[in-house]
Scaffold this active site. Structure first.
Site, PDB file in Angstrom:
ATOM      1  N   ASP A 106       0.810  -1.211   0.000  1.00 50.27           N
ATOM      2  CA  ASP A 106       0.000   0.000   0.000  1.00 50.27           C
ATOM      3  C   ASP A 106       0.847   1.267   0.000  1.00 50.27           C
ATOM      4  OD1 ASP A 106      -2.017  -1.838   0.305  1.00 50.27           O
ATOM      5  OD2 ASP A 106      -2.952  -0.847   2.021  1.00 50.27           O
ATOM      6  N   ASP A 107       0.200   2.354  -0.403  1.00 49.18           N
ATOM      7  CA  ASP A 107       0.679   3.726  -0.216  1.00 49.18           C
ATOM      8  C   ASP A 107       1.758   4.175  -1.188  1.00 49.18           C
ATOM      9  OD1 ASP A 107      -1.076   3.555   1.842  1.00 49.18           O
ATOM     10  OD2 ASP A 107       0.401   3.758   3.454  1.00 49.18           O
ATOM     11  N   HIS A 156      -6.093   2.857  -4.000  1.00 44.96           N
ATOM     12  CA  HIS A 156      -6.006   3.088  -2.554  1.00 44.96           C
ATOM     13  C   HIS A 156      -6.370   4.549  -2.244  1.00 44.96           C
ATOM     14  CE1 HIS A 156      -4.973   2.122   1.489  1.00 44.96           C
ATOM     15  NE2 HIS A 156      -3.824   2.770   1.540  1.00 44.96           N
ATOM     16  N   HIS A 160      -5.218   9.354   0.425  1.00 46.02           N
ATOM     17  CA  HIS A 160      -5.222   8.629   1.693  1.00 46.02           C
ATOM     18  C   HIS A 160      -6.040   9.282   2.806  1.00 46.02           C
ATOM     19  CE1 HIS A 160      -3.730   5.733   4.666  1.00 46.02           C
ATOM     20  NE2 HIS A 160      -3.266   5.053   3.638  1.00 46.02           N
ATOM     21  N   HIS A 250       3.653  -2.377   3.034  1.00 42.48           N
ATOM     22  CA  HIS A 250       3.691  -1.029   2.464  1.00 42.48           C
ATOM     23  C   HIS A 250       4.947  -0.830   1.618  1.00 42.48           C
ATOM     24  CE1 HIS A 250       0.794  -0.517   5.758  1.00 42.48           C
ATOM     25  NE2 HIS A 250       0.301   0.491   5.056  1.00 42.48           N
TER      26      HIS A 250
HETATM   27 NI    NI Z   1      -2.597   3.143   3.256  1.00 44.69          NI
END
Ligand code: NI
Length: 342
Positions: A106-107, A156, A160, A250
């Site tokens: 993620d991210d 995603h 955020h 991540h």
């Molecule tokens: Ni995230």
């Protein structure tokens, strides 16, 4: 006599040319041999549904993403996710009837994404990257490399936020602008969405229903953003992952060297136990979730994270502002069924 039995030279040349064109056409189907691109009437209703809600009012002045210049590739996986989204909007893992595990990151994309990708490629582990739309355009080569090497890109959000706090328009901007960025830079139509912090509620689910995205959470959290060492992550994952597991890691939001360092141990250890790796969409196709998770009525308030502003062409945000500040799931004692939506 003999002369009339043999086809004239010009006819042989024409036949040869026709055969060549035919072979070239049959081998076509895309620059990388993909034949999943819907063509004309070949697009299924799912593929069409996958494109619904894609237009109109989904951009704002500060988060506008240029429209795709060419049609995104609608893969077999994307069609399957559209079908699954009819019944299972929220999913944490596969059904557990397989020995498949999906690693998810993620991210990103960010400075550590390429190192993550290299490690996954070295180990031949197809994985899924849940990306932040606002970062995609700053790492176009990374995004393309992810897809080219057989990994999956997914949504995603744009920046955020806790999406349960957003208006409908803000929510749609977060999702559809990111989808547009992935269409443009990755060239594919994403079928998975992961809400930041795992924060989601009935309203969000309802409002995103037309997009036919599977909302994928996770059942194994490496907690790699809490400062754990690579070995601690490896030990935790090996102790808790089971068939159908979706592992949260991540590749953005801070220095991810420990995460990159954990990949080898996780992959080697799980393979030794007989597990195989695939992308999240393929895992859900081959090991479908047993039932839909009920959407929580509300989620616990989250600490506010600084809302990143769209850079507007200024310096690219190499440092993802995400850095989750609130644990979104606590490791359960038995390692099963952590509740990422609390
Ligand atoms: Ni995230």
């Amino acid at each position: 006599m003999a002369r009339s039995a043999r086809p004239p030279l010009w006819l042989a040349i024409i036949i040869g040319l026709v055969l060549l064109v035919g072979v070239a056409w049959a081998l076509g189907g895309g620059p990388d041999g993909q034949s999943d691109v819907p063509t004309g009437g070949g697009a299924t209703t799912d593929a069409v549904a996958a494109r619904t809600a894609s237009d109109g009012g989904t951009t704002t002045a500060t988060t506008r993403t240029p429209r795709a210049t060419s049609e995104p590739r609608i893969t077999r996986e994307r069609r399957a996710m559209a079908r699954l989204a009819r019944h299972n909007l929220q999913v944490r893992a596969g059904g557990g009837r397989s020995k498949l595990v999906a690693l998810t990151f993620d991210d990103g994309p960010g400075p550590d994404t390429m190192a993550t990708l290299r490690e996954l490629n070295r180990l031949k582990v197809p994985s899924t990257f849940f990306m932040l739309g606002q970062l995609v355009r700053y790492h176009p080569d990374t995004v393309k490399a992810i897809v080219r090497h057989g990994h999956e890109v997914a949504i995603h959000t744009w920046s955020h936020p806790d999406i349960t706090t957003l208006s409908r328009t803000e929510l749609e901007n977060q999702i559809f602008d990111t989808r547009a960025a992935l269409r443009r830079y990755a060239g594919v139509e994403p079928g998975l969405f992961r809400p930041p912090y795992g924060s989601i509620n009935d309203r969000v689910v309802r409002q995103l229903r037309p997009a036919r995205l599977v909302h994928l959470l996770w059942d194994v959290d490496t907690r790699d953003w809490t400062g754990l060492s690579s070995q601690e992550m490896v030990d935790m994952v090996l102790a808790t992952a089971t068939g159908g597991s979706v592992v949260l890691m991540h590749d953005g939001g801070g220095n991810r060297s420990q995460t990159v360092g954990a990949i080898d141990g996780i992959v080697t250890g799980l393979r030794a136990k007989g597990y195989e790796f695939t992308t999240a969409s393929r895992l859900l196709m081959e090991d479908p979730p047993l039932e839909s998770l009920p959407a929580p009525a509300s989620t616990a308030p989250l600490q506010s994270t600084p809302t990143p502003t769209a850079p507007d062409g200024s310096a690219p945000p190499e440092l993802n502002p995400d850095a989750p500040t609130t644990p979104v799931s606590s490791p359960s004692p038995n390692g099963e069924g952590p509740s990422p939506v609390e």
